[in-house]
Design a protein around this motif. Structure first.
Motif, short mmCIF file in Angstrom:
data_model
loop_
_atom_site.label_atom_id
_atom_site.label_comp_id
_atom_site.label_asym_id
_atom_site.label_seq_id
_atom_site.Cartn_x
_atom_site.Cartn_y
_atom_site.Cartn_z
N ASP A 54 0.76 -1.34 -0.10
CA ASP A 54 0.02 0.18 -0.09
C ASP A 54 0.91 1.26 -0.05
OD1 ASP A 54 0.95 0.01 2.66
OD2 ASP A 54 -0.82 -0.15 3.54
N GLY A 55 1.97 1.26 0.01
CA GLY A 55 3.23 2.26 -0.05
C GLY A 55 3.53 2.76 1.35
N HIS A 56 3.19 2.06 2.31
CA HIS A 56 3.32 2.79 3.67
C HIS A 56 4.59 1.91 4.26
CE1 HIS A 56 -0.03 4.75 3.52
NE2 HIS A 56 -0.96 3.74 3.90
N THR A 57 5.49 2.50 5.00
CA THR A 57 6.66 2.03 5.86
C THR A 57 6.07 1.97 7.11
OG1 THR A 57 7.38 4.24 6.45
CG2 THR A 57 8.37 3.36 4.34
N ALA A 58 7.11 1.25 7.89
CA ALA A 58 6.69 1.27 9.49
C ALA A 58 6.39 2.43 9.94
CB ALA A 58 7.70 0.46 10.11
N LEU A 59 7.11 3.44 9.65
CA LEU A 59 6.98 4.73 10.17
C LEU A 59 5.48 5.59 9.90
CD1 LEU A 59 8.10 7.28 11.81
CD2 LEU A 59 9.43 7.94 9.68
N LYS A 60 5.23 5.25 8.68
CA LYS A 60 3.95 6.03 7.96
C LYS A 60 3.06 5.24 8.89
CE LYS A 60 1.08 8.19 5.37
NZ LYS A 60 1.11 9.76 5.45
N LEU A 61 2.88 3.92 9.14
CA LEU A 61 1.98 3.19 9.91
C LEU A 61 1.85 3.69 11.30
CD1 LEU A 61 2.69 -0.55 8.47
CD2 LEU A 61 0.54 1.18 8.12
N THR A 62 2.91 4.03 11.85
CA THR A 62 2.83 4.52 13.13
C THR A 62 2.22 5.93 13.19
OG1 THR A 62 4.97 3.50 13.61
CG2 THR A 62 4.36 5.32 15.10
N THR A 63 2.58 6.76 12.27
CA THR A 63 1.88 8.12 12.06
C THR A 63 0.51 7.97 11.85
OG1 THR A 63 4.00 8.71 10.96
CG2 THR A 63 1.82 10.36 10.79
N LEU A 64 -0.18 7.00 10.96
CA LEU A 64 -1.52 6.78 10.60
C LEU A 64 -2.18 6.45 12.03
CD1 LEU A 64 -1.42 5.18 7.13
CD2 LEU A 64 -2.02 7.43 7.88
N LYS A 65 -1.46 5.46 12.78
CA LYS A 65 -2.33 5.19 14.12
C LYS A 65 -2.26 5.95 14.97
CE LYS A 65 -3.57 1.58 16.72
NZ LYS A 65 -4.73 1.08 16.59
N SER A 66 -1.12 7.03 15.02
CA SER A 66 -1.28 8.03 16.17
C SER A 66 -2.34 9.12 15.80
CB SER A 66 0.06 8.75 16.33
OG SER A 66 0.53 9.58 14.95
N LYS A 67 -2.63 9.06 14.55
CA LYS A 67 -3.60 10.09 14.16
C LYS A 67 -4.97 9.52 14.19
CE LYS A 67 -0.62 13.00 11.11
NZ LYS A 67 -0.46 13.09 9.65
N GLY A 68 -5.23 8.34 14.53
CA GLY A 68 -6.49 7.76 14.71
C GLY A 68 -6.76 7.43 13.20
N THR A 69 -6.34 7.46 12.14
CA THR A 69 -6.67 7.12 11.07
C THR A 69 -6.93 5.32 10.86
OG1 THR A 69 -5.50 8.77 9.99
CG2 THR A 69 -5.98 7.19 8.48
N ASP A 70 -8.25 5.23 10.27
CA ASP A 70 -8.44 3.72 9.99
C ASP A 70 -8.57 3.31 8.60
OD1 ASP A 70 -10.86 4.86 9.09
OD2 ASP A 70 -12.34 3.63 10.40
N THR A 71 -7.78 4.35 7.85
CA THR A 71 -7.76 4.05 6.43
C THR A 71 -6.81 2.68 6.26
OG1 THR A 71 -7.83 6.10 5.86
CG2 THR A 71 -7.03 4.81 4.09
N VAL A 72 -5.87 2.62 6.82
CA VAL A 72 -4.85 1.40 6.64
C VAL A 72 -6.00 0.09 7.03
CG1 VAL A 72 -2.86 0.31 7.12
CG2 VAL A 72 -3.00 2.83 6.96
N SER A 73 -6.48 0.32 8.14
CA SER A 73 -7.12 -0.99 8.84
C SER A 73 -8.41 -1.64 7.93
CB SER A 73 -7.68 -0.85 10.24
OG SER A 73 -8.61 0.07 10.18
N ARG A 74 -8.98 -0.61 7.10
CA ARG A 74 -9.72 -1.04 6.32
C ARG A 74 -9.35 -1.61 4.97
NH1 ARG A 74 -12.43 3.92 7.03
NH2 ARG A 74 -11.21 4.81 5.01
N GLU A 75 -8.07 -1.19 4.82
CA GLU A 75 -7.46 -1.79 3.46
C GLU A 75 -6.73 -3.38 4.01
OE1 GLU A 75 -4.59 1.23 2.10
OE2 GLU A 75 -6.31 2.51 1.71
N THR A 76 -6.20 -3.37 5.20
CA THR A 76 -5.20 -4.36 5.34
C THR A 76 -5.85 -5.11 6.54
OG1 THR A 76 -4.05 -2.93 6.84
CG2 THR A 76 -3.30 -3.13 4.52
N LYS A 77 -6.99 -6.05 6.34
CA LYS A 77 -7.50 -6.89 7.44
C LYS A 77 -6.66 -8.09 7.46
CE LYS A 77 -11.69 -4.81 8.24
NZ LYS A 77 -11.55 -3.70 9.11
N ILE A 78 -6.06 -8.48 8.85
CA ILE A 78 -5.74 -9.86 8.74
C ILE A 78 -6.38 -10.38 10.03
CG2 ILE A 78 -3.56 -9.22 8.06
CD1 ILE A 78 -2.42 -9.43 11.13
#
Length: 103
Positions: free
Chosen positions: A77-101
């Motif tokens: 999805d073009g995200h690095t670990a740092l980007k994922l941390t940033t998204l998580k800290s902002k409360g963004t759930d965009t990634v969670s919708r795209e990457t369910k496990i």
């Protein structure tokens, strides 16, 4: 688990999703090769899952065993670990919708 194997998840992936630092430490103590940067079907490493799920202790345990090349891997999805941390800290759930496990 069978699901983990079918999606290229390792025990290390599963432990990082859960933030299970004890298991992460145990796995890393017997680390053999590239498991720490093993990429799953989403293009995520264990570090990326730990970052996404907001497990700083798991992230720190993994970082002690990684090179900068492993830290900078980019997921499908073009995200690095740092980007994922940033998204998580902002409360963004965009990634969670795209990457369910399922663990």
């Amino acid at each position: 688990s069978e699901l983990a194997n079918s999606s290229r998840h390792t025990d290390l992936h599963e432990a990082t999703v859960k933030g299970d630092v004890s298991t992460i430490t145990h796995i890393l103590s017997s680390w053999r090769g590239n498991e720490i940067v093993n990429i799953d079907q989403r293009g995520y490493t264990p570090l990326m899952w730990a970052a996404f799920h907001g497990h700083p202790e798991a992230v720190n345990a993994l970082l002690q065993h990684m090179t900068s090349a492993g830290v900078n891997i980019v997921g499908n999805d073009g995200h690095t670990a740092l980007k994922l941390t940033t998204l998580k800290s902002k409360g963004t759930d965009t990634v969670s919708r795209e990457t369910k496990i399922i663990v």
